[in-house]
Motif scaffolding. Structure first.
Motif, PDB file in Angstrom:
ATOM      1  N   GLU A 115       2.336  -7.599  -9.350  1.00 49.32           N
ATOM      2  CA  GLU A 115       2.512  -9.018  -9.686  1.00 49.32           C
ATOM      3  C   GLU A 115       1.356  -9.528 -10.543  1.00 49.32           C
ATOM      4  OE1 GLU A 115       3.233 -10.959  -5.956  1.00 49.32           O
ATOM      5  OE2 GLU A 115       5.265 -10.114  -5.813  1.00 49.32           O
ATOM      6  N   GLU A 116       0.163  -9.087 -10.208  1.00 50.03           N
ATOM      7  CA  GLU A 116      -1.006  -9.495 -10.999  1.00 50.03           C
ATOM      8  C   GLU A 116      -0.883  -9.004 -12.443  1.00 50.03           C
ATOM      9  OE1 GLU A 116      -4.734  -7.665  -9.767  1.00 50.03           O
ATOM     10  OE2 GLU A 116      -5.493  -8.098 -11.792  1.00 50.03           O
ATOM     11  N   LEU A 117      -0.490  -7.732 -12.615  1.00 46.85           N
ATOM     12  CA  LEU A 117      -0.382  -7.161 -13.967  1.00 46.85           C
ATOM     13  C   LEU A 117       0.747  -7.832 -14.749  1.00 46.85           C
ATOM     14  CD1 LEU A 117      -0.977  -3.393 -13.060  1.00 46.85           C
ATOM     15  CD2 LEU A 117      -2.569  -4.912 -14.271  1.00 46.85           C
ATOM     16  N   GLU A 118       1.840  -8.111 -14.069  1.00 47.86           N
ATOM     17  CA  GLU A 118       2.967  -8.801 -14.706  1.00 47.86           C
ATOM     18  C   GLU A 118       2.538 -10.173 -15.235  1.00 47.86           C
ATOM     19  OE1 GLU A 118       6.106  -8.393 -15.482  1.00 47.86           O
ATOM     20  OE2 GLU A 118       7.283 -10.191 -15.036  1.00 47.86           O
ATOM     21  N   GLU A 119       1.818 -10.899 -14.403  1.00 48.77           N
ATOM     22  CA  GLU A 119       1.384 -12.239 -14.781  1.00 48.77           C
ATOM     23  C   GLU A 119       0.383 -12.189 -15.936  1.00 48.77           C
ATOM     24  OE1 GLU A 119      -0.714 -15.616 -12.209  1.00 48.77           O
ATOM     25  OE2 GLU A 119       1.090 -14.745 -11.295  1.00 48.77           O
ATOM     26  N   LEU A 120      -0.557 -11.260 -15.829  1.00 48.88           N
ATOM     27  CA  LEU A 120      -1.560 -11.107 -16.877  1.00 48.88           C
ATOM     28  C   LEU A 120      -0.897 -10.742 -18.206  1.00 48.88           C
ATOM     29  CD1 LEU A 120      -4.464 -10.813 -17.922  1.00 48.88           C
ATOM     30  CD2 LEU A 120      -4.512  -8.517 -16.919  1.00 48.88           C
ATOM     31  N   ALA A 121       0.063  -9.827 -18.165  1.00 45.56           N
ATOM     32  CA  ALA A 121       0.756  -9.400 -19.384  1.00 45.56           C
ATOM     33  C   ALA A 121       1.480 -10.576 -20.022  1.00 45.56           C
ATOM     34  CB  ALA A 121       1.734  -8.270 -19.071  1.00 45.56           C
ATOM     35  N   LYS A 122       2.183 -11.346 -19.208  1.00 45.12           N
ATOM     36  CA  LYS A 122       2.932 -12.481 -19.758  1.00 45.12           C
ATOM     37  C   LYS A 122       1.985 -13.514 -20.358  1.00 45.12           C
ATOM     38  CE  LYS A 122       7.259 -12.273 -17.251  1.00 45.12           C
ATOM     39  NZ  LYS A 122       8.023 -12.711 -16.084  1.00 45.12           N
ATOM     40  N   ARG A 123       0.864 -13.755 -19.683  1.00 42.24           N
ATOM     41  CA  ARG A 123      -0.076 -14.781 -20.121  1.00 42.24           C
ATOM     42  C   ARG A 123      -0.758 -14.385 -21.430  1.00 42.24           C
ATOM     43  NH1 ARG A 123      -2.930 -15.031 -15.387  1.00 42.24           N
ATOM     44  NH2 ARG A 123      -4.705 -13.942 -16.270  1.00 42.24           N
ATOM     45  N   SER A 124      -1.043 -13.094 -21.569  1.00 43.02           N
ATOM     46  CA  SER A 124      -1.864 -12.675 -22.707  1.00 43.02           C
ATOM     47  C   SER A 124      -1.042 -12.018 -23.816  1.00 43.02           C
ATOM     48  CB  SER A 124      -2.935 -11.704 -22.224  1.00 43.02           C
ATOM     49  OG  SER A 124      -2.327 -10.628 -21.553  1.00 43.02           O
ATOM     50  N   GLY A 125       0.291 -11.937 -23.611  1.00 41.50           N
ATOM     51  CA  GLY A 125       1.137 -11.325 -24.636  1.00 41.50           C
ATOM     52  C   GLY A 125       1.089  -9.810 -24.638  1.00 41.50           C
ATOM     53  N   GLY A 126       0.692  -9.205 -23.531  1.00 44.86           N
ATOM     54  CA  GLY A 126       0.670  -7.749 -23.426  1.00 44.86           C
ATOM     55  C   GLY A 126       1.960  -7.201 -22.839  1.00 44.86           C
ATOM     56  N   ARG A 127       2.124  -5.876 -22.954  1.00 44.56           N
ATOM     57  CA  ARG A 127       3.292  -5.190 -22.403  1.00 44.56           C
ATOM     58  C   ARG A 127       2.795  -3.916 -21.743  1.00 44.56           C
ATOM     59  NH1 ARG A 127       3.638  -7.987 -26.878  1.00 44.56           N
ATOM     60  NH2 ARG A 127       5.656  -8.778 -27.586  1.00 44.56           N
ATOM     61  N   LEU A 128       3.392  -3.567 -20.604  1.00 51.57           N
ATOM     62  CA  LEU A 128       2.928  -2.396 -19.855  1.00 51.57           C
ATOM     63  C   LEU A 128       4.128  -1.618 -19.341  1.00 51.57           C
ATOM     64  CD1 LEU A 128       0.630  -0.766 -18.512  1.00 51.57           C
ATOM     65  CD2 LEU A 128       0.683  -2.419 -16.614  1.00 51.57           C
ATOM     66  N   LEU A 129       4.153  -0.312 -19.602  1.00 50.01           N
ATOM     67  CA  LEU A 129       5.258   0.556 -19.153  1.00 50.01           C
ATOM     68  C   LEU A 129       4.695   1.855 -18.617  1.00 50.01           C
ATOM     69  CD1 LEU A 129       8.403   1.329 -19.207  1.00 50.01           C
ATOM     70  CD2 LEU A 129       7.818   2.591 -21.287  1.00 50.01           C
ATOM     71  N   GLY A 130       5.233   2.315 -17.475  1.00 52.67           N
ATOM     72  CA  GLY A 130       4.973   3.654 -16.971  1.00 52.67           C
ATOM     73  C   GLY A 130       6.151   4.555 -17.272  1.00 52.67           C
ATOM     74  N   THR A 131       5.884   5.735 -17.845  1.00 52.80           N
ATOM     75  CA  THR A 131       6.986   6.654 -18.141  1.00 52.80           C
ATOM     76  C   THR A 131       6.500   8.093 -18.080  1.00 52.80           C
ATOM     77  OG1 THR A 131       8.864   7.035 -19.618  1.00 52.80           O
ATOM     78  CG2 THR A 131       6.717   6.677 -20.679  1.00 52.80           C
ATOM     79  N   GLY A 132       7.392   9.008 -18.368  1.00 52.94           N
ATOM     80  CA  GLY A 132       7.142  10.440 -18.280  1.00 52.94           C
ATOM     81  C   GLY A 132       8.490  11.097 -18.062  1.00 52.94           C
ATOM     82  N   VAL A 133       8.507  12.435 -17.950  1.00 54.30           N
ATOM     83  CA  VAL A 133       9.807  13.078 -17.750  1.00 54.30           C
ATOM     84  C   VAL A 133      10.220  13.006 -16.284  1.00 54.30           C
ATOM     85  CG1 VAL A 133       8.992  15.471 -17.417  1.00 54.30           C
ATOM     86  CG2 VAL A 133      11.229  15.037 -18.459  1.00 54.30           C
ATOM     87  N   ASN A 134       9.237  13.040 -15.377  1.00 51.55           N
ATOM     88  CA  ASN A 134       9.544  12.974 -13.947  1.00 51.55           C
ATOM     89  C   ASN A 134       8.262  12.689 -13.186  1.00 51.55           C
ATOM     90  OD1 ASN A 134      10.831  13.274 -11.448  1.00 51.55           O
ATOM     91  ND2 ASN A 134      10.350  15.462 -11.372  1.00 51.55           N
ATOM     92  N   PRO A 135       8.071  11.461 -12.697  1.00 48.46           N
ATOM     93  CA  PRO A 135       8.998  10.333 -12.775  1.00 48.46           C
ATOM     94  C   PRO A 135       9.035   9.733 -14.182  1.00 48.46           C
ATOM     95  CG  PRO A 135       6.922   9.594 -11.854  1.00 48.46           C
ATOM     96  CD  PRO A 135       6.818  11.090 -12.014  1.00 48.46           C
ATOM     97  N   GLY A 136      10.044   8.895 -14.410  1.00 51.07           N
ATOM     98  CA  GLY A 136      10.158   8.187 -15.670  1.00 51.07           C
ATOM     99  C   GLY A 136      11.445   8.445 -16.421  1.00 51.07           C
ATOM    100  N   TYR A 137      12.072   9.604 -16.148  1.00 50.93           N
ATOM    101  CA  TYR A 137      13.290   9.892 -16.909  1.00 50.93           C
ATOM    102  C   TYR A 137      14.360  10.595 -16.066  1.00 50.93           C
ATOM    103  CZ  TYR A 137      16.367  11.189 -20.735  1.00 50.93           C
ATOM    104  OH  TYR A 137      17.462  11.324 -21.530  1.00 50.93           O
ATOM    105  N   LEU A 138      14.089  11.842 -15.667  1.00 46.52           N
ATOM    106  CA  LEU A 138      15.163  12.679 -15.105  1.00 46.52           C
ATOM    107  C   LEU A 138      15.730  12.150 -13.797  1.00 46.52           C
ATOM    108  CD1 LEU A 138      13.640  16.165 -15.891  1.00 46.52           C
ATOM    109  CD2 LEU A 138      15.732  15.226 -16.890  1.00 46.52           C
ATOM    110  N   MET A 139      14.898  11.524 -12.967  1.00 50.83           N
ATOM    111  CA  MET A 139      15.359  11.091 -11.646  1.00 50.83           C
ATOM    112  C   MET A 139      15.398   9.574 -11.507  1.00 50.83           C
ATOM    113  SD  MET A 139      13.786  13.795  -8.950  1.00 50.83           S
ATOM    114  CE  MET A 139      13.983  15.584  -9.154  1.00 50.83           C
ATOM    115  N   ASP A 140      15.314   8.855 -12.602  1.00 50.53           N
ATOM    116  CA  ASP A 140      15.336   7.385 -12.523  1.00 50.53           C
ATOM    117  C   ASP A 140      16.057   6.790 -13.731  1.00 50.53           C
ATOM    118  OD1 ASP A 140      13.020   8.055 -14.143  1.00 50.53           O
ATOM    119  OD2 ASP A 140      11.890   8.093 -12.270  1.00 50.53           O
ATOM    120  N   ALA A 141      15.427   6.893 -14.913  1.00 50.50           N
ATOM    121  CA  ALA A 141      16.069   6.299 -16.094  1.00 50.50           C
ATOM    122  C   ALA A 141      17.410   6.980 -16.392  1.00 50.50           C
ATOM    123  CB  ALA A 141      15.147   6.400 -17.305  1.00 50.50           C
TER     124      ALA A 141
END
Lengths: 333, 333
Positions: A115-141
């Motif tokens: 929640e803190e990172l979400e709020e900070l990103a929205k306030r400052s115009g930043g964007r944050l994403l976690g990804t990868g092949v697993n986790p991040g793709y094969l068993m989720d996306a």
């Protein structure tokens, strides 16, 4: 060409930077690693196509933010350990892509921090994403994307079964190859044998596909060699450990609604990835041979960069950015 | 619950509306079809869960726009024939999802119209997306999504091989089942046997994955029965037409870089869908049994509704909206 700040020069970070330059999708303008041995070294020792002028910096404090479009962070699986880096980058209004496994679905273990990172990103115009092949793709996306053809979904199962024979020695060591049962158990107790991210993938699926989870569990067990094997860590006699099998299960009303299975072993026959969406229709997606983990993780980080840059400010997941696809240098989209 | 205006009450439109109500994702607030036989009829004859107060309207002129969140359009494969409907809906600032096959990648056959619709959508705050299972998913959105793990892509091939035995009789007639070669050739000349959308999928892939196409071709040929078959259109003796095979090929420098193959025949063994992304790594995705076309198209329309509603105003494709996934009623995302 995207101008990249890279944080974390372990083997994965170096691979990503080399791929980034080889593919000509972007180029690194600054690199940071807090290991004392690296500070001040020239980056092009590790990334031959990087500018010969770039020295590895010890901290973010000395970065020239005016030349940075995007940051890539490959430091830790543990979101708490990455938090200060993310705070710094977001406060500068930067778009950030990270392979931090816990960031793929941060609300599982770090609600307040998410929640803190979400709020900070929205306030400052930043964007944050976690990804990868697993986790991040094969068993989720991927299972989420497969379910777009579904009228109903009763459950989801994902399998990733890998032959570790051709992987690098540290990977073979990490999965316990060659150990006896006592040695395997000791490494499990230490926490050094765990593949991080099954829980994150499980809760990603549960959240987006509306499969309520009342309780979940994760088990880890050895895969024993059923014949004498050769490996990078030496001969493995029959009966010794060939690798690891890790299973996460999510239950609703005593019914298993999400089942995730990760297995990596020396001499594994017929490796594959598989996503099964149980419902109407039943959709069974098989990738014979499986997806190569090292290439795929580097690729997905690079291929998500443009989508994160164009996303709304905030904390994102692979379900909230526009779908990534292979990015070819010089292609207008 | 999304409040839906539906335009086009053919079999697919009626299926979508029934699924929408059964799934409780939305409810229809107005329905329009320009067939004289339908105007004034009560919608709940066709959609039993629809409000008994709703009568089918002959035209968009009489719609109460204040109660409409989204419009679904299932009228024609031909974008030019849908254009006035889209203009009207976009001018009201509405989000629109359509199964118009040519809308999946409208720049192939309708550049000027695509630009006009894009501009109108942006100006009036509307959103427009073409989707479906094929085109719209299996041979375009899915291979693009698969390529997100790719470091390089040399080419893409997609196969959709269906057993038409269990499909409805109009579908069996449409693929030429039971005809002789002369009858098949006549239907091809008439244009009534063509599966619409391979060209759109091919150019979708070429555009987003940066595979330049210098020329492309599309062929259609009969699949002959290799044994005596039974079907909904009667017995098919060996040697007669069991179905159709349609192949689109895109070339660059005399090399085939995109290959799309659609085959539907009575008595087809081992139906499947398959996406092959050739590159590093090679990713081969197989869906044994294939994806059921009727259920999937209805599902993907419904599952994309929230993503189109939250997208930026404009003309979208499956590569520019956030990735759809199964939408469960009452689930917060």
């Amino acid at each position: 060409m995207l101008r990249i700040l890279h944080v974390g020069l372990g083997p994965l970070g170096i691979r990503i930077l080399n791929d980034l330059h080889e593919r000509e999708v972007g180029h690194v303008v600054a690199a940071v690693d807090n290991a004392p041995a690296l500070a001040g070294q020239y980056l092009h020792q590790y990334v031959p196509k990087a500018s010969p002028a770039i020295r590895i910096q010890h901290s973010l404090e000395t970065v020239d933010w005016s030349v940075v479009d995007l940051a890539i962070v490959t430091t830790s699986s543990d979101l708490a350990k990455c938090a200060d880096t993310f705070r710094h980058l977001l406060s500068k209004g930067k778009a950030v892509v990270s392979t931090c496994e816990e960031l793929v679905y941060p609300w599982l273990r770090h609600v307040a921090l998410a929640e803190e990172l979400e709020e900070l990103a929205k306030r400052s115009g930043g964007r944050l994403l976690g990804t990868g092949v697993n986790p991040g793709y094969l068993m989720d996306a991927l299972p989420a994307f497969v379910s777009s053809v579904s009228k109903s979904v009763r459950g989801v199962a994902c399998y990733r079964v890998q032959d570790a024979s051709a992987r690098r020695i540290p990977f073979q060591q990490k999965i316990g190859a060659g150990l006896d049962d006592a040695g395997f158990a000791a490494k499990v107790r230490e926490g050094t044998l765990r593949h991080v991210g099954l829980g994150e993938s499980l809760h990603f699926i549960a959240h987006y596909l509306g499969l309520p989870i009342e309780r979940w569990e994760e088990d880890i067990e050895p895969v024993h060699a059923t014949r004498d094997l050769q490996s990078g860590v030496g001969a493995i006699p029959r009966g010794r450990i060939a690798g690891v099998r890790q299973v996460a299960k999510g239950y609703f009303d005593e019914r298993e609604v999400v089942h995730l299975e990760f297995q990596a072993a020396i001499g594994q026959h017929d490796p594959y990835d598989r996503v099964l969406v149980e419902g109407e229709p039943r959709v069974d997606v098989v990738i014979p041979g499986g997806v190569h983990g090292d290439i795929a993780t580097s690729s997905i980080v690079i291929n998500t960069l443009p989508r994160v840059l164009e996303a709304k400010p905030g904390l994102h997941t692979m379900a909230t950015i526009a779908p990534p696809f292979f990015v070819r240098a010089g292609t207008k989209r």
